[in-house]
Design a protein around this motif. Structure first.
Motif, PDB file in Angstrom:
ATOM      1  N   HIS A  27      36.742  89.695  58.304  1.00 53.73           N
ATOM      2  CA  HIS A  27      37.198  88.535  58.725  1.00 53.73           C
ATOM      3  C   HIS A  27      35.887  88.246  60.229  1.00 53.73           C
ATOM      4  O   HIS A  27      35.460  86.571  59.984  1.00 53.73           O
ATOM      5  N   HIS A  81      33.177  84.303  60.505  1.00 54.37           N
ATOM      6  CA  HIS A  81      33.095  83.736  61.577  1.00 54.37           C
ATOM      7  C   HIS A  81      31.727  83.601  61.233  1.00 54.37           C
ATOM      8  O   HIS A  81      31.661  82.771  61.654  1.00 54.37           O
ATOM      9  N   SER A 123      33.307  88.555  69.779  1.00 49.88           N
ATOM     10  CA  SER A 123      34.958  87.591  69.480  1.00 49.88           C
ATOM     11  C   SER A 123      35.554  88.974  71.106  1.00 49.88           C
ATOM     12  O   SER A 123      35.281  89.514  71.303  1.00 49.88           O
ATOM     13  N   ASP A 160      39.901  81.490  66.380  1.00 46.45           N
ATOM     14  CA  ASP A 160      39.701  82.048  64.523  1.00 46.45           C
ATOM     15  C   ASP A 160      40.235  80.798  63.579  1.00 46.45           C
ATOM     16  O   ASP A 160      41.293  80.030  64.705  1.00 46.45           O
TER      17      ASP A 160
HETATM   18 ZN    ZN Z   1      37.873  86.300  65.086  1.00 42.68          ZN
END
Ligand code: ZN
Ligand code: KG4
Length: 336
Positions: free
Chosen positions: A116, A120, A141, A307
């Motif tokens: 993840h 980003h 984040s 996201d």
């Molecule tokens: Zn995120």
């Protein structure tokens, strides 16, 4: 048709937290990017993992269906299925990964698992203006705060990180102290725009390139308790200035270490990534500092900050080129 057989068409799914997202990319270009945000968590002041898993189960079919329809492609045009393997909430990750695995199996397509936070950062390879390697990425984040030295797509070093709360948590927890709903980060940003920096919160003193936000949170808590004792309407009457001051304190701490990282490494390609990169104060701070220091700055378009599945898709695109595939017995990992 011959064109299509040469294309790399990828369906990407992101379900690590409280957004169900799907995107279709063709040769690294985003054809569709659908995000369904779960509003239910607002009632509880934070993400409730079990509710998130259930909401993903309800949304995943319509979200993927819409992403395919908007892309103008068919399932048969796809070359691979990508999903977020971690880190994140395990129940939420399971919904996305199980769906991706089933679809890959039924279409007989390769499967690509994506980190993840890497997604980003690699979201910077979606727009026309792409960073050259090496570059430094301030990755901020709800769960991470890191300075990452990117040497290549899949070769990087984390040269600084938070030792406690993430920057997004600092925004959200401060917002909670002010009585604002979850997630409070965007609201602090909004109110800060109409306020002035009038309250001084002490800056964390943390060595090297690391961060710490828990002391700042306590500092804000004690400040508010003291002020509210003297005037019970203090927060309402000064909300904009309080938000501007909190945002300023968080940004100062983020920028101080980023500047230091650039000086220490000599790298002037500077990028910003993760949900907090949507913050207007932080975006301005990087651009302004960049002008003073001759940085080449990369601030993502808003749709690729919080996201989304397009960032998973672009990461999968480079993984496809590097032949990095998963087998069907792969499973997601909360602490990947
Ligand atoms: Zn995120
Ligand atoms: O990357 P992200 O969407 O999810 C995680 O991977 O955690 O980041 C979510 C975080 C939340 O803490 C949210 O409050 C914060 O990003 N955020 C913001 C803004 N937009 C999102 N924080 C400050 N200002 C914003 N405009």
């Amino acid at each position: 048709m011959s064109n299509q057989t040469q294309s790399i068409n990828i369906l990407a799914i992101e379900s690590s937290c409280d957004d169900t997202a799907a995107a279709v990319l063709s040769n690294g270009k985003v054809l569709s990017n659908v995000v369904s945000s779960q509003l239910i968590h607002e009632l509880y002041g934070g993400v409730v993992p079990e509710l998130a898993s259930r909401a993903h189960q309800q949304s995943i079919v319509p979200v993927v269906d819409l992403a395919i329809k908007k892309s103008g492609l068919n399932l048969n045009d796809l070359q691979a299925i990508a999903f977020t393997k971690g880190p994140g909430l395990i129940g939420s990750l399971m919904v996305g990964s199980s769906f991706a695995k089933s679809l890959a199996y039924s279409l007989n397509l390769p499967l690509i698992g994506v980190h993840h936070m890497e997604a980003h950062i690699l979201a910077h390879f979606i727009p026309e203006k792409k960073p050259n390697f090496p570059f430094l990425c301030l990755t901020v984040s709800g769960g991470h705060t890191q300075i990452v030295r990117m040497n290549d797509y899949f070769s990087f070093e984390i040269i600084g990180k938070t030792i406690d709360d993430a920057a997004g948590e600092a925004f959200d927890k401060s917002a909670k102290l002010l009585g604002l709903p979850y997630p409070g980060g965007p609201l602090i940003d909004k109110y800060a725009a109409e306020g002035k920096v009038v309250y001084n919160f002490s800056q964390p003193q943390i060595p090297a390139l690391d961060y710490s936000f828990s002391g700042l949170k306590t500092n804000i808590l004690y400040f508010l308790q003291k002020q509210v004792k003297e005037n019970k309407n203090f927060v309402n009457e000064n909300l904009h200035d309080i938000c501007a001051s909190i945002q300023d304190a968080i940004i100062k701490h983020l920028m101080k270490k980023l500047v230091l990282a650039s000086v220490q490494t000599g790298i002037k390609n500077i990028a910003l990534a993760g949900g907090v990169s949507a913050n207007s104060g932080l975006r301005n701070a990087i651009e302004n500092e960049g002008k003073n220091r001759s940085w080449n700055t990369f601030v993502p378009p808003f749709e690729f900050c919080t996201d989304n599945a397009a960032m998973v898709g672009i990461t999968a695109h480079y993984k496809f080129l590097a032949n990095q595939f998963e087998t069907l017995d792969t499973s997601p990992s909360a602490r990947f």
